[in-house]
Design a protein around this motif. Structure first.
Motif, PDB file in Angstrom:
ATOM      1  N   UNK A   1       0.833  -1.486   0.031  1.00 37.41           N
ATOM      2  CA  UNK A   1       0.303   0.096  -0.347  1.00 37.41           C
ATOM      3  C   UNK A   1       0.799   1.242   0.047  1.00 37.41           C
ATOM      4  N   UNK A   2       0.416   1.783  -0.811  1.00 40.94           N
ATOM      5  CA  UNK A   2       1.152   3.563  -0.992  1.00 40.94           C
ATOM      6  C   UNK A   2       0.458   4.836  -0.740  1.00 40.94           C
ATOM      7  N   UNK A   3       0.170   5.495   0.252  1.00 37.76           N
ATOM      8  CA  UNK A   3      -0.310   6.790   0.680  1.00 37.76           C
ATOM      9  C   UNK A   3       0.384   7.826   0.123  1.00 37.76           C
ATOM     10  N   UNK A   4      -0.958   8.954  -0.091  1.00 35.00           N
ATOM     11  CA  UNK A   4       0.272  10.011  -1.295  1.00 35.00           C
ATOM     12  C   UNK A   4       1.195  10.752   0.081  1.00 35.00           C
ATOM     13  N   UNK A   5       1.403   9.851   0.922  1.00 33.40           N
ATOM     14  CA  UNK A   5       3.026  10.681   1.692  1.00 33.40           C
ATOM     15  C   UNK A   5       4.264   9.882   0.797  1.00 33.40           C
TER      16      UNK A   5
ATOM     17  N   UNK B   1      18.096   9.679   3.942  1.00 29.22           N
ATOM     18  CA  UNK B   1      17.763  10.867   4.122  1.00 29.22           C
ATOM     19  C   UNK B   1      18.460  11.316   3.038  1.00 29.22           C
ATOM     20  N   UNK B   2      18.267  12.834   2.275  1.00 32.05           N
ATOM     21  CA  UNK B   2      17.145  13.194   2.654  1.00 32.05           C
ATOM     22  C   UNK B   2      15.626  13.369   2.457  1.00 32.05           C
ATOM     23  N   UNK B   3      14.665  13.711   3.035  1.00 34.76           N
ATOM     24  CA  UNK B   3      13.792  12.852   3.040  1.00 34.76           C
ATOM     25  C   UNK B   3      13.200  13.844   1.487  1.00 34.76           C
ATOM     26  N   UNK B   4      13.613  14.747   1.063  1.00 39.81           N
ATOM     27  CA  UNK B   4      13.506  15.975  -0.030  1.00 39.81           C
ATOM     28  C   UNK B   4      14.600  16.750  -0.164  1.00 39.81           C
TER      29      UNK B   4
ATOM     30  N   UNK C   1      24.223  12.075  -3.010  1.00 38.38           N
ATOM     31  CA  UNK C   1      23.968  11.143  -2.853  1.00 38.38           C
ATOM     32  C   UNK C   1      22.582  10.761  -1.995  1.00 38.38           C
ATOM     33  N   UNK C   2      22.022   9.399  -1.652  1.00 36.49           N
ATOM     34  CA  UNK C   2      21.050   9.151  -1.105  1.00 36.49           C
ATOM     35  C   UNK C   2      21.414   7.776  -0.362  1.00 36.49           C
ATOM     36  N   UNK C   3      21.243   8.139   1.161  1.00 36.76           N
ATOM     37  CA  UNK C   3      21.149   7.600   2.064  1.00 36.76           C
ATOM     38  C   UNK C   3      20.495   6.075   2.522  1.00 36.76           C
ATOM     39  N   UNK C   4      20.761   5.181   2.520  1.00 33.57           N
ATOM     40  CA  UNK C   4      19.256   4.647   3.277  1.00 33.57           C
ATOM     41  C   UNK C   4      19.693   3.526   4.612  1.00 33.57           C
ATOM     42  N   UNK C   5      19.253   3.283   5.594  1.00 33.93           N
ATOM     43  CA  UNK C   5      19.570   2.642   6.964  1.00 33.93           C
ATOM     44  C   UNK C   5      18.284   1.607   6.910  1.00 33.93           C
TER      45      UNK C   5
ATOM     46  N   UNK D   1      12.928   9.456  -0.926  1.00 32.80           N
ATOM     47  CA  UNK D   1      13.514  10.798  -1.450  1.00 32.80           C
ATOM     48  C   UNK D   1      13.135  11.135  -2.563  1.00 32.80           C
ATOM     49  N   UNK D   2      12.312  12.420  -2.107  1.00 30.07           N
ATOM     50  CA  UNK D   2      11.998  13.053  -3.301  1.00 30.07           C
ATOM     51  C   UNK D   2      13.103  14.059  -4.119  1.00 30.07           C
TER      52      UNK D   2
END
Lengths: 112, 116
Positions: A38-42, B7-10, B20-24, B111-112
């Motif tokens: 499931x993927x909400x809009x967030x 991280x980061x989210x945006x 560079x995107x990070x993932x734990x 991350x967007x």
């Protein structure tokens, strides 16, 4: 190559009613696993339920259940007693080695 | 138990830059996979790392690379950014190892990345 098909781009359901989201798959492997997310809009992807190809019974997790029909290569997700918070994109996926192959997704909208 | 942390989210970048995107991953998970999600192409697999080794790779150009550290944390790098790289990048972890095909992958919030 494995393939996942979700033919319903969008679905509407009334709150408290049940809804079925369709998923068909294609694989030549005798052993495989099917997943629903499931993927909400967030944006986050939330794991809902898993069905293995050799499982004797259909998988169930709370209000989620899988209608698994191996001969027809279908693994439909059934959500019972829909809630407003169920409004989201739903993806069917199959594991191929270390990766998941996803369908196009179904956008579910729950009406109050 | 903490979930997958990205991280980061945006992030906003311009064409030609690198990112560079990070993932734990979840504690104890040794497999980390990366996915790109766009409205046009849907969810596409980038690569998977297990025990610091790239085990699978999707059909993306060499500008996309990654690595995994001894603590299973993973980074993804994209060089010479293009407008088409704008997407949600999702990281997922699982136990890996034997019986991996039955294991769900657990995803981070993503991350967007926006390219101007």
């Amino acid at each position: 190559a494995q393939k996942i098909t979700q033919t319903q781009p969008g679905m509407f359901v009334q709150e408290k009613e049940a809804v079925t989201l369709d998923c068909t798959y294609d694989t030549s492997d005798p052993s495989y696993g099917l997943f629903w997310y499931k993927q909400p809009s967030s944006g986050e992807m939330i794991f809902l339920i898993y069905q293995g190809s050799y499982d004797q019974q259909n998988a169930t997790e709370g209000r989620y259940s899988l209608n698994f029909q191996k001969a027809r290569k279908s693994a439909n997700l059934v959500i019972s007693a829909s809630q407003l918070g169920d409004s989201a994109m739903y993806f069917c996926a199959m594991r191929e080695g270390g990766k998941l192959i996803f369908g196009q997704g179904t956008e579910l909208s729950v009406k109050p | 138990k903490a979930g997958v942390t990205q991280t980061p989210r945006y992030l906003i970048k311009t064409r030609g830059q690198q990112v560079t995107l990070s993932c734990s991953p979840i504690s104890g998970h040794r497999s980390v996979s990366w996915y790109q999600q766009t409205p046009g192409q849907g969810l596409q697999f980038l690569f998977e790392y297990f025990s610091e080794t790239q085990r699978n790779k999707g059909n993306f150009p060499g500008r996309f690379s990654g690595r995994q550290f001894s603590n299973s944390r993973s980074e993804m790098n994209v060089s010479t950014l293009e407008l088409g790289d704008s997407a949600l990048y999702l990281c997922a972890s699982s136990l890996g190892g034997a019986g991996a095909s039955n294991q769900p992958q657990h995803f981070g919030d993503g991350t967007r990345l926006s390219i101007l």
